[in-house]
Design a protein around this motif. Structure first.
Motif, PDB file in Angstrom:
ATOM      1  N   ARG A  90      -7.589  11.346  21.638  1.00 23.37           N
ATOM      2  CA  ARG A  90      -6.638  10.558  21.622  1.00 23.37           C
ATOM      3  C   ARG A  90      -6.195  10.422  20.122  1.00 23.37           C
ATOM      4  O   ARG A  90      -4.983  10.693  19.689  1.00 23.37           O
ATOM      5  N   GLU A 136      -2.454  11.860  19.355  1.00 23.11           N
ATOM      6  CA  GLU A 136      -1.257  10.792  18.632  1.00 23.11           C
ATOM      7  C   GLU A 136      -0.749  11.027  17.419  1.00 23.11           C
ATOM      8  O   GLU A 136       0.423  11.017  17.185  1.00 23.11           O
ATOM      9  N   ARG A 153       6.975  11.463  25.218  1.00 20.04           N
ATOM     10  CA  ARG A 153       6.018  12.080  25.144  1.00 20.04           C
ATOM     11  C   ARG A 153       5.747  13.691  24.835  1.00 20.04           C
ATOM     12  O   ARG A 153       6.696  14.321  24.988  1.00 20.04           O
ATOM     13  N   GLU A 187       0.848  16.210  27.602  1.00 21.10           N
ATOM     14  CA  GLU A 187       0.429  15.842  28.801  1.00 21.10           C
ATOM     15  C   GLU A 187      -0.363  14.617  28.841  1.00 21.10           C
ATOM     16  O   GLU A 187      -1.282  14.471  27.764  1.00 21.10           O
ATOM     17  N   GLY A 188      -0.183  13.839  29.844  1.00 20.12           N
ATOM     18  CA  GLY A 188      -1.060  12.381  29.675  1.00 20.12           C
ATOM     19  C   GLY A 188      -2.281  12.712  29.766  1.00 20.12           C
ATOM     20  O   GLY A 188      -3.044  11.655  29.370  1.00 20.12           O
ATOM     21  N   ARG A 189      -3.083  13.617  30.136  1.00 20.17           N
ATOM     22  CA  ARG A 189      -4.475  13.489  30.572  1.00 20.17           C
ATOM     23  C   ARG A 189      -5.032  14.971  30.040  1.00 20.17           C
ATOM     24  O   ARG A 189      -4.267  15.837  30.623  1.00 20.17           O
TER      25      ARG A 189
END
Length: 337
Positions: free
Chosen positions: A141, A145, A160, A163-165
């Motif tokens: 993270r 970020e 974004r 990818e979220g994961r």
């Protein structure tokens, strides 16, 4: 079905994890976008710099990494023993390298008078931060970020970037760890971005090879004990009693194995295996054919957990899984013949 990260990461099973994070919206980390003509090569250095900055803060070691055009790979080792030894003050200082902390923790570091209730609150918060500082999800993270903010600022947009994961694979034993590290280090060679491992930019193998070469030249003898680059988890040699902290392989054997594997990839001759196999394969107890398949197709052939059949079975029982994910590939590629 997507599994909770807590079910994928278990330090009781293994401290080693292979993580992959990919971009969305045709975003680039490096290289030239053929559509827009923009060159994003410099973003690879962003990732590398941030990786080594976080390595100094977290109780997480970097075993291997490779930064590609729209994704990156990193093999991480969670050093929980080190984190448990940190004092409250050390934990707070490390955390406040990344975040502001709280008013109480700031007062605590300044030596201001605090009531016992306030001290208890500080210690509770520090314990929460201690756990986060040995959590690969928090590591990724903090990495992603900061890169997303820089990229969005450069692109003049919002939204974004990743990818979220991120994908993670638990490496349950030495065979899985070695195959995964080689897979990561040889990514640029497979992608034809580099002809040799030591020429592949923004990879751990390049840093290791350059440091080893420089050390040998300086010492004028083949002694690579001290030829380990800062920021990367060191090689500690083959497993033995009173073994120091580090990767359970010899540096020279690993570099030779990666070089040999890279030659097989470039030769594009799957069936023609050199008779002179690196000694590390013999110690791992797998054939050259098994090794080449595992080290070239690690992501596609293996699932969430990678290791021996016994290690996978124990992991599945601990998680109450009815089916063992990826056990057939592990049986074929990581089981001694």
């Amino acid at each position: 079905m997507t599994k909770a990260r807590s079910q994928l990461v278990s330090l009781d099973a293994t401290p080693y994890y292979h993580c992959v994070s990919r971009c969305v919206r045709r975003a680039f980390l490096c290289g030239k976008d053929a559509v827009t003509g923009n060159d994003y090569e410099h973003r690879r250095q962003w990732i590398e710099d941030r990786l080594f900055q976080l390595e100094k803060i977290f109780a997480i070691d970097i075993a291997a990494y490779a930064i590609m055009s729209n994704h990156y790979h990193v093999v991480l080792h969670v050093n929980s023993a080190v984190a448990e030894k940190w004092s409250t003050k050390v934990v707070i200082k490390r955390w406040q390298h990344l975040f502001k902390g709280t008013l109480l923790t700031q007062k605590y570091l300044k030596g201001n008078h605090l009531t016992q209730a306030e001290i208890d609150a500080v210690e509770d918060m520090a314990e929460t931060w201690r756990q986060r500082l040995m959590d690969i999800s928090w590591f990724i993270r903090c990495l992603n970020e900061s890169i997303a903010r820089e990229a969005n600022r450069e692109d003049g947009c919002t939204g974004r970037f990743w990818e979220g994961r991120f994908k993670s694979q638990a490496l349950l034993d030495e065979k899985a760890l070695a195959a995964c590290m080689a897979y990561v280090d040889l990514n640029p060679v497979r992608a034809k971005m580099a002809k040799t491992p030591e020429a592949s930019k923004h990879t751990s193998v390049k840093r290791r090879a350059e440091k080893a070469k420089a050390s040998v030249k300086a010492l004028q003898k083949p002694n690579l004990i001290d030829a380990q680059p800062k920021g990367l988890m060191p090689f500690a040699g083959n497993p033995r009693s009173n073994m120091p902290a580090g990767l359970p392989f010899c540096l020279t054997e690993y570099l030779e194995l990666v070089d040999w594997t890279g030659r097989q990839i470039r030769a594009n001759k799957r069936g023609a295996i050199s008779a002179q196999e690196p000694p590390m394969l013999e110690r791992l107890g797998i054939t050259s054919t098994q090794w080449l398949t595992a080290s070239q197709h690690f992501e596609s052939r293996f699932k969430r957990f990678v290791g021996s059949v016994q290690a996978l079975t124990e992991k599945a029982e601990a998680l109450l899984l009815q089916k063992i994910p990826g056990i057939q590939a592990c049986r074929e590629l990581l089981t001694p013949v």
